[in-house]
Design an enzyme around this catalytic site. Structure first.
Site, PDB file in Angstrom:
ATOM      1  N   LEU A  51      17.989  40.874 142.987  1.00  0.00           N
ATOM      2  CA  LEU A  51      16.831  41.356 142.965  1.00  0.00           C
ATOM      3  C   LEU A  51      16.559  42.019 143.308  1.00  0.00           C
ATOM      4  CD1 LEU A  51      14.274  38.627 144.482  1.00  0.00           C
ATOM      5  CD2 LEU A  51      14.876  38.626 141.687  1.00  0.00           C
ATOM      6  N   ASP A  52      16.590  43.061 142.089  1.00  0.00           N
ATOM      7  CA  ASP A  52      16.180  44.952 142.163  1.00  0.00           C
ATOM      8  C   ASP A  52      15.139  44.872 143.303  1.00  0.00           C
ATOM      9  OD1 ASP A  52      16.896  45.169 139.490  1.00  0.00           O
ATOM     10  OD2 ASP A  52      14.984  45.826 138.450  1.00  0.00           O
ATOM     11  N   PHE A  53      15.177  46.431 144.242  1.00  0.00           N
ATOM     12  CA  PHE A  53      14.351  46.848 145.357  1.00  0.00           C
ATOM     13  C   PHE A  53      12.894  46.634 144.946  1.00  0.00           C
ATOM     14  CE2 PHE A  53      12.301  50.521 146.698  1.00  0.00           C
ATOM     15  CZ  PHE A  53      12.381  50.442 147.983  1.00  0.00           C
ATOM     16  N   THR A  59      11.317  43.868 142.565  1.00  0.00           N
ATOM     17  CA  THR A  59      10.952  42.776 142.693  1.00  0.00           C
ATOM     18  C   THR A  59      11.118  41.322 143.875  1.00  0.00           C
ATOM     19  OG1 THR A  59      12.149  42.960 140.286  1.00  0.00           O
ATOM     20  CG2 THR A  59      12.198  40.763 140.476  1.00  0.00           C
TER      21      THR A  59
END
Length: 329
Positions: free
Chosen positions: A98-100, A102
């Site tokens: 998961l992105d930073f 998100t």
């Protein structure tokens, strides 16, 4: 004690405990808008093989930078010191990314065998992921299929970004597909926005952010794909809401509660409901079960649209990365 730290192991039967669900929701409402901390780890599911956490919106999963102390990896080490595996680089095996910026459901495997079982589900496209997002503007079509091949942006100053096929300086675009369903129309801080449910059918870097931006409705608070213009919200409004991994012996199905509610963030004002979240999710899961039940020789529509040699290479590269890490055991 933090409500996300029950005094008992959180195995799957506990997910149906009404009292615990109420406490969890209260805890999320109190902490969702606060910055992440090492102590603030919300566990949604815990068994002998897996942990699923509700990742905060401003924290990396892991980092090799010595100065970056606050990561999900560090949170797990603090909460579960006895589960740290010294034979792996990060101490834990993250099943996906998961992105930073998100938030939401993130699955961690606690053994080599568990990681391998999860990997096979991801490789065979059996995993169902559903995200919630607030998008800028009014999305006119209630249901959309976004088919934009995604590649790496190699333009100067944009090498941290992805781009769609046809964009100048877009390198090696690969087939990508996202399903979008409109849930609600409303405003955020006085500006029109649309709340949507997103289902990625491929797993490209920044896929949902790039696809939403490509149709003219970037995610609220997406600083990167607004080219630094959308910087007033406290976070990017993208949340991994539902995760379903149909493991043969331990199927995982976890929901990370919706953070985009007006009593949590008063700047979000819903005005018109188009589809309930429960109804949209049920429809999505029914479709996935139908796909899973098809005979092996029956090619699904999804496979026809997104299968490619590049996808196989990407899967092989992911597998090699996992095997390289496992060899340290």
């Amino acid at each position: 004690m933090n409500c996300c730290s029950p005094p008992y192991p959180l195995h799957s039967p506990c997910r149906n405990d009404t009292t615990y669900d109420v406490l969890l929701l209260q805890d999320i409402e109190m902490t969702d808008m606060e910055p992440a901390s090492l102590e603030n780890l919300c566990v949604l599911y815990h068994s002998a093989n897996y942990i699923v956490v509700n990742k905060h919106w401003d924290i990396r999963i892991d980092s090799k930078m010595w100065y970056e102390k606050q990561t999900v990896q560090s949170q797990l080490k603090l909460r579960f010191p006895d589960l740290v595996d010294p034979g792996t680089y990060y101490g834990f095996r993250f099943c996906h990314q998961l992105d930073f910026s998100t938030s939401g459901a993130l699955c961690v495997a606690l053994s080599k065998a568990a990681a391998g079982n999860a990997y096979r589900c991801f490789k065979d496209r059996l995993v169902t992921k559903a995200y919630l997002a607030l998008l800028r503007g009014t999305v006119e079509k209630e249901t959309m299929t976004l088919n934009f091949a995604i590649g790496k942006n190699i333009a100067e100053g944009k090498t941290h970004m992805m781009c769609i096929d046809g964009t100048e300086d877009c390198e090696n675009p690969k087939p990508s597909q996202t399903e979008l369903k409109v849930l609600e129309y409303g405003t955020y801080d006085g500006e029109p926005v649309t709340k949507v449910l997103l289902q990625p059918l491929t797993g490209r870097t920044h896929q949902l952010r790039v696809h939403c931006s490509a149709v003219g409705h970037p995610i609220v608070g997406d600083y990167t794909y607004s080219l630094g213009k959308d910087n007033s919200p406290y976070r990017m409004m993208l949340h991994a809401y539902n995760l379903r991994i149909p493991l043969p012996k331990e199927p995982i199905h976890v929901t990370a509660p919706d953070p985009f509610l007006p009593h949590i963030d008063t700047k979000w004002v819903p005005e018109r409901l188009m589809k309930t979240l429960e109804g949209a999710l049920e429809h999505l899961l029914d479709w996935c079960k139908e796909e899973e039940s098809k005979p092996p020789d029956e090619t699904s529509l999804v496979d026809e649209k997104i299968s490619s040699p590049e996808e196989t290479e990407e899967q092989r590269a992911q597998c090699q990365q996992w095997l390289s890490e496992w060899s340290l055991d």
